[in-house]
Design a protein around this motif. Structure first.
Motif, PDB file in Angstrom:
ATOM      1  N   GLY A 325     -42.044 -52.885 -68.861  1.00 19.00           N
ATOM      2  CA  GLY A 325     -42.891 -51.722 -69.086  1.00 19.00           C
ATOM      3  C   GLY A 325     -42.136 -50.410 -69.038  1.00 19.00           C
ATOM      4  O   GLY A 325     -40.923 -50.360 -68.897  1.00 19.00           O
ATOM      5  N   ASN A 326     -42.892 -49.340 -69.159  1.00 18.84           N
ATOM      6  CA  ASN A 326     -42.344 -47.988 -69.000  1.00 18.84           C
ATOM      7  C   ASN A 326     -43.385 -47.154 -68.268  1.00 18.84           C
ATOM      8  O   ASN A 326     -44.380 -46.763 -68.871  1.00 18.84           O
ATOM      9  N   PRO A 327     -43.243 -46.964 -66.970  1.00 21.83           N
ATOM     10  CA  PRO A 327     -42.010 -47.200 -66.210  1.00 21.83           C
ATOM     11  C   PRO A 327     -41.717 -48.688 -66.027  1.00 21.83           C
ATOM     12  O   PRO A 327     -42.629 -49.506 -65.933  1.00 21.83           O
ATOM     13  N   ALA A 328     -40.421 -48.991 -65.975  1.00 22.81           N
ATOM     14  CA  ALA A 328     -39.975 -50.348 -65.677  1.00 22.81           C
ATOM     15  C   ALA A 328     -39.981 -50.521 -64.161  1.00 22.81           C
ATOM     16  O   ALA A 328     -39.373 -49.727 -63.445  1.00 22.81           O
ATOM     17  N   ILE A 329     -40.698 -51.515 -63.686  1.00 24.67           N
ATOM     18  CA  ILE A 329     -40.816 -51.737 -62.242  1.00 24.67           C
ATOM     19  C   ILE A 329     -39.986 -52.961 -61.865  1.00 24.67           C
ATOM     20  O   ILE A 329     -40.226 -54.066 -62.369  1.00 24.67           O
ATOM     21  N   PHE A 330     -39.008 -52.748 -61.006  1.00 30.97           N
ATOM     22  CA  PHE A 330     -38.119 -53.828 -60.588  1.00 30.97           C
ATOM     23  C   PHE A 330     -38.451 -54.229 -59.153  1.00 30.97           C
ATOM     24  O   PHE A 330     -38.313 -53.422 -58.231  1.00 30.97           O
ATOM     25  N   LEU A 331     -38.900 -55.478 -58.990  1.00 36.83           N
ATOM     26  CA  LEU A 331     -39.164 -56.026 -57.666  1.00 36.83           C
ATOM     27  C   LEU A 331     -37.979 -56.881 -57.221  1.00 36.83           C
ATOM     28  O   LEU A 331     -37.146 -57.286 -58.028  1.00 36.83           O
ATOM     29  N   ARG A 332     -37.945 -57.175 -55.955  1.00 38.79           N
ATOM     30  CA  ARG A 332     -36.911 -58.069 -55.416  1.00 38.79           C
ATOM     31  C   ARG A 332     -37.299 -59.492 -55.793  1.00 38.79           C
ATOM     32  O   ARG A 332     -38.420 -59.920 -55.520  1.00 38.79           O
ATOM     33  N   HIS A 333     -36.367 -60.248 -56.388  1.00 38.58           N
ATOM     34  CA  HIS A 333     -36.761 -61.528 -56.978  1.00 38.58           C
ATOM     35  C   HIS A 333     -35.843 -62.693 -56.589  1.00 38.58           C
ATOM     36  O   HIS A 333     -35.688 -63.647 -57.353  1.00 38.58           O
ATOM     37  N   HIS A 334     -35.275 -62.633 -55.400  1.00 34.77           N
ATOM     38  CA  HIS A 334     -34.367 -63.697 -54.978  1.00 34.77           C
ATOM     39  C   HIS A 334     -35.063 -65.058 -54.884  1.00 34.77           C
ATOM     40  O   HIS A 334     -34.416 -66.102 -54.976  1.00 34.77           O
ATOM     41  N   TYR A 335     -36.395 -65.048 -54.671  1.00 38.47           N
ATOM     42  CA  TYR A 335     -37.125 -66.310 -54.523  1.00 38.47           C
ATOM     43  C   TYR A 335     -38.189 -66.483 -55.610  1.00 38.47           C
ATOM     44  O   TYR A 335     -39.195 -67.146 -55.402  1.00 38.47           O
ATOM     45  N   VAL A 336     -37.934 -65.881 -56.767  1.00 41.04           N
ATOM     46  CA  VAL A 336     -38.903 -65.989 -57.846  1.00 41.04           C
ATOM     47  C   VAL A 336     -39.084 -67.436 -58.281  1.00 41.04           C
ATOM     48  O   VAL A 336     -40.156 -67.836 -58.758  1.00 41.04           O
ATOM     49  N   ASN A 337     -38.056 -68.260 -58.106  1.00 38.74           N
ATOM     50  CA  ASN A 337     -38.138 -69.669 -58.509  1.00 38.74           C
ATOM     51  C   ASN A 337     -39.168 -70.449 -57.704  1.00 38.74           C
ATOM     52  O   ASN A 337     -39.647 -71.494 -58.137  1.00 38.74           O
ATOM     53  N   VAL A 338     -39.529 -69.940 -56.520  1.00 43.32           N
ATOM     54  CA  VAL A 338     -40.573 -70.597 -55.716  1.00 43.32           C
ATOM     55  C   VAL A 338     -41.825 -69.724 -55.652  1.00 43.32           C
ATOM     56  O   VAL A 338     -42.655 -69.864 -54.760  1.00 43.32           O
ATOM     57  N   GLY A 339     -41.940 -68.803 -56.603  1.00 42.91           N
ATOM     58  CA  GLY A 339     -43.169 -68.032 -56.745  1.00 42.91           C
ATOM     59  C   GLY A 339     -43.291 -66.822 -55.850  1.00 42.91           C
ATOM     60  O   GLY A 339     -44.396 -66.312 -55.651  1.00 42.91           O
ATOM     61  N   ILE A 340     -42.168 -66.331 -55.319  1.00 39.70           N
ATOM     62  CA  ILE A 340     -42.229 -65.201 -54.382  1.00 39.70           C
ATOM     63  C   ILE A 340     -41.512 -63.975 -54.953  1.00 39.70           C
ATOM     64  O   ILE A 340     -40.369 -64.065 -55.404  1.00 39.70           O
ATOM     65  N   LEU A 341     -42.194 -62.842 -54.908  1.00 40.56           N
ATOM     66  CA  LEU A 341     -41.628 -61.541 -55.240  1.00 40.56           C
ATOM     67  C   LEU A 341     -41.766 -60.639 -54.018  1.00 40.56           C
ATOM     68  O   LEU A 341     -42.660 -60.842 -53.197  1.00 40.56           O
ATOM     69  N   SER A 342     -40.891 -59.667 -53.894  1.00 42.31           N
ATOM     70  CA  SER A 342     -40.959 -58.766 -52.749  1.00 42.31           C
ATOM     71  C   SER A 342     -40.825 -57.320 -53.202  1.00 42.31           C
ATOM     72  O   SER A 342     -40.197 -57.029 -54.218  1.00 42.31           O
ATOM     73  N   VAL A 343     -41.421 -56.436 -52.415  1.00 42.68           N
ATOM     74  CA  VAL A 343     -41.333 -54.994 -52.661  1.00 42.68           C
ATOM     75  C   VAL A 343     -40.569 -54.378 -51.502  1.00 42.68           C
ATOM     76  O   VAL A 343     -40.979 -54.488 -50.347  1.00 42.68           O
TER      77      VAL A 343
END
Length: 370
Positions: A325-343
């Motif tokens: 998007g614009n703004p582009a929102i970048f979340l922490r995604h170290h565990y995205v493979n198990v369905g977890i995002l972090s702010v």
């Protein structure tokens, strides 16, 4: 309009952390002023580097210091320093260290990728990485038995990227290094305590200048004087293509001088992330909570567990929509493979947690109605 928007680039909301890929930190007015004033003047760089070393020493409790263009460069420069010392002929040979004491011992679970690999940074400095133990199980004997007449140093990586269980502690590894009279290097790139490892007795400690310190893209090495002098001399060798300019050094010095007055904002982080989780409480398919940083730092992030069967999309799909998007929102995604995002609240500007919650709910609603 922001500077980057004027260039035609998308606006970025950084909820990922002090990430190099997103520009690390947004500096204070005082640091920005130091960058500007340095950029518009001249200085003897060797003299400035030595002065910066004394400032680094003052704020870290070390004997001396060496500024760098980043923590990754710090690993390469520190590695070269323990191989060459201050011998100019050897400095000019690096990274060709054949026939020299060049092995750097590192626990297997700490040989991580942070945007590049730790091992590559060691090799750039002329070191030969020696991985010991297994990713999730290292015994003291693994470390002891890897030490030979070719060993140049022991390296410990203090990072959330590293395996946090089954490995030997920093204290154990440092004890082994001292028993064998070998330099002990700590990569503490994102750590917030700039004195802890020097107090513990580490010989060389490496930090990022653009993460917890909230300075410009830069780094610093601190430690024993003989090693810091050797580190600064690497700018006649492998350090040359990774040199830090007058602006970076000036900004680093300004950030160091500000750091002692920085207040602990853990309560504010929790308050902001609580507000975010409450805003997402009615979002179908999401379960939100607040988690402390896995490496034990005083960082409190909102964790978003995505149930794809209810949310109508996976965590990876949600992440992609946010980043596109614009703004582009970048979340922490170290565990995205198990369905977890972090702010991560630290880099968020005022009110941006509200924008994040609103965008997540909008994207989910669109996905569930299509």
């Amino acid at each position: 309009m922001s500077f980057f928007a004027q260039l035609g680039l998308r606006k970025v909301i950084n909820a990922s952390g002090k990430m190099t890929a997103l520009g690390a930190s947004a500096v204070s007015d005082e640091v920005a002023d130091a960058l500007k004033r340095a950029a518009q003047d001249y200085v003897d760089i060797d003299e400035m580097m030595e002065f910066a070393g004394s400032v680094i020493a003052e704020y870290t409790g070390a004997e001396d210091g060496c500024p760098t263009c980043g923590a990754a460069a710090g690993i390469a420069i520190a590695t070269a320093s323990v191989i060459t010392g201050k011998n100019l002929s050897l400095i000019e040979r690096m990274p060709d260290s054949e026939g020299l004491r060049n092995e750097v011992i590192i626990q297997k679970g700490q040989q991580v990728h942070f945007g590049a690999s730790i091992a590559q940074m060691v090799r750039i400095g002329g070191g030969k990485p020696i991985e010991v133990g297994n990713a999730n199980k290292v015994e003291p004997d693994h470390i002891e038995q890897a030490i030979t007449e070719k060993t140049a140093a022991l390296l410990y990586i203090k990072s959330h990227h590293a395996v946090q269980k089954g490995t030997q502690s920093l204290e154990t590894m440092m004890r082994i290094a001292k028993e064998h009279q070998l330099p002990f290097i700590v990569d503490a790139a994102a750590e917030e305590d700039f004195q802890a490892y020097i107090r513990m007795g580490a010989d060389i400690v490496i930090y990022s200048g653009g993460k917890a310190l909230e300075g410009p893209t830069s780094g610093l090495i601190c430690g024993k004087k003989k090693w810091m002098e050797a580190c600064r001399m690497q700018y006649k060798g492998v350090g040359r293509p990774m040199k830090v300019g007058k602006e970076g050094v000036a900004g680093l010095i300004a950030a160091l001088k500000q750091y002692p007055s920085k207040e602990d904002n853990g309560d504010e982080q929790i308050e902001r992330m609580t507000k975010l989780t409450e805003a997402l409480a009615d979002a179908k398919g999401l379960h939100c909570s607040i988690k402390q940083d896995e490496a034990g730092r005083a960082i409190y992030r909102a964790q978003i567990q995505v149930d794809a069967s209810k949310a109508g999309m996976t965590a990876a799909e949600l992440l992609h929509r946010l980043e596109s998007g614009n703004p582009a929102i970048f979340l922490r995604h170290h565990y995205v493979n198990v369905g977890i995002l972090s702010v991560d609240p630290r880099p968020l500007l005022k009110g941006q947690e509200d924008i994040i919650a609103s965008e997540i709910k909008r994207i989910l609603k669109e996905g569930q109605s299509s």
